[in-house]
Structures are given as structure tokens and as C-alpha cells.
Design an enzyme around this catalytic site. Structure first.
Site: not given
Ligand code: DX5
Ligand code: ZN
Length: 224
Positions: A14, A39, A41, A43, A72, A74, A143, A148-150, A181-183, A203-204
Site C-alpha cells: 500500500s 494498492h 488507498d 480516503m 481501495h 474508502m 479488513m 483509515g490509517f496504516g 488488508d491491515g497489520g 503498507g508500513s
Molecule cells: C487502511 C488501509 C490499508 C493500510 C495498510 O485503512 O486500507 O491498506 O494502508 O497498512 P498497514 O499494512 O500498515 O496496516
Molecule cells: Zn487498503
């Protein structure tokens, strides 16, 4: 295509966690290192409590040598913006079940634009809310954080949803792929893969690494 057939597992870093001042360079870097998708994102500050970027930023990547986009959305009222996200590099456009009053219609709208359609569900939304559209969808995104956040912590209940979706497609011969997606990290990706997931957003864990290319390769190795 999923009737017992083995699907190649794919990585979708992401760019939400990329250095936005070097977005083209970094999107190209992950792609050359083996990322299967970029990916994207998006928002809106309404559906989720954060604003990221829009179609103009995504389109600016078209001139870079990148993998296809997995978009994606959102956002509320996604139908009003679908056309903006259709480019020669867009493979999937994914909308949220919770944001679409007429989900079936929105999915048809996406398909009518010549791209694949996907639907995402938040951690509080059960898989059963998708029963009536599973036949029509190309991708289901689970999800594993509240969007909302990485950089948030993986919510383990997502694994059960992946298993349910995998069982349902096998039972009914549905053709969708399953994305998480996420974590996602090097430590948990194998467990999620074993549950039946096909596409892994990170992402991170990718862009936070000192050597981004090396990290993409490490993720890909875990998916082999
Ligand atoms: C969250 C996003 C994710 C996010 C994932 O709202 O949809 O795609 O960037 O980031 P990580 O991998 O850091 O959880
Ligand atoms: Zn995403």
C-alpha cells in the site's frame, strides 16, 4: 477458477505508507522488486477519519513503470468517482459494503467500465452480508484493521472470515479472489495464507523497512 485450483498468492504493497514526495520512484521500486499490485488507498475524511489522496495522484503514477493498481475506495458515494479511477493500469476497483446502499448496482457500474470489481468489509461486518453478491464479485477484501490509517495492529478475527470465504467459493464454484488488508507482517502472513487468502496488502511493513526492495522480496518468499 477456484474449484480446487491453486491460485498464485500475490503481494499488494500500500502506497499509503510511501514517502509521498518520492511516490513515483517508490511505486516503481516495489513493482520492480516483485510486488504484484500497487494498492491505492483512497480516503475521503467521511467514510474513514482520514484523507489520503485522489485519482489525480494515482494517475500521476501511470508514467512510471509499476504493477497494476488495486484501488481501495474508502469513500462515500463511490459511484460518483468510479470513472476517475479507471486507467490502463487499473485492474481492480474495490468499494466498501458499508458505504454502498445499492451495492449490486455499484459492482455492475465498476464492471461496465471494463475493470474488475471488488467489495471490502470492515472488522465489524460479517461475511454473510455479502451472500447475495458473492457470485458477481471478482474480489473480496477482508479488513483486518479498522480502515483509515496504516500501521495498526492485526485483528485476528479476520482469519475466520478468510476461511469462510474460501469455503464458500469452493462449495459454490465462485470465482472471486480473497484479499486481506491491515497489520500484515512477515510474522503473520503465512498464517493468513494458510487460511485461504490470495492477495496480501502490506503498507508500513513494506515502506517502513530500511531496504524496501529487500522487504518486498522477503514477503514474496513467504508466499511461495
Ligand atoms: C487502511 C488501509 C490499508 C493500510 C495498510 O485503512 O486500507 O491498506 O494502508 O497498512 P498497514 O499494512 O500498515 O496496516
Ligand atoms: Zn487498503
Amino acid at each position: 477458477m477456484n474449484n480446487g485450483e491453486q491460485i498464485m498468492k500475490k503481494l499488494a504493497p500500500s502506497i499509503l505508507s510511501a514517502d509521498f514526495s518520492r511516490l513515483g520512484e517508490q511505486a516503481s521500486q516495489i513493482s520492480q522488486a516483485g510486488a504484484d499490485y500497487v494498492h491505492v488507498d483512497v480516503m475521503d475524511g467521511h467514510f474513514v477519519p482520514n484523507i489520503s489522496f485522489g485519482a489525480a495522484v494515482m494517475k500521476s503514477l501511470n508514467k512510471w513503470n509499476t504493477s497494476p493498481y488495486d484501488v481501495h475506495l474508502m469513500i462515500e458515494h463511490p459511484d460518483d468517482y468510479l470513472a476517475d479511477f479507471v486507467t490502463e493500469k487499473t485492474e481492480y476497483i474495490v468499494v466498501h459494503q458499508e458505504a454502498c446502499v445499492h451495492l449490486h448496482r455499484t459492482l455492475q457500474n465498476i464492471k461496465s467500465k471494463g475493470v474488475k470489481c471488488g467489495v471490502a468489509i470492515n472488522p465489524a461486518t460479517p461475511v454473510s452480508t455479502l451472500d447475495c453478491i458473492l457470485e458477481d464479485v471478482d474480489l473480496v477484501l477482508v479488513m483486518s484493521v479498522n480502515p483509515g490509517f496504516g500501521g495498526q495492529k492485526f485483528i485476528p478475527a479476520a482469519i475466520e472470515k478468510i476461511k469462510q470465504l474460501d469455503q464458500q467459493r469452493k462449495k459454490n464454484g465462485y470465482g472471486y479472489v480473497i484479499e486481506i488488508d491491515g497489520g500484515i507482517s512477515l510474522d503473520n502472513i503465512r498464517e493468513v495464507a494458510a487460511a485461504g487468502c490470495d492477495i496480501f496488502v502490506a503498507g508500513s511493513a513494506v515502506f517502513g523497512a530500511e531496504d524496501i526492495e529487500k522487504r518486498v522480496k522477503e514477503f514474496k518468499e513467504r508466499l511461495e
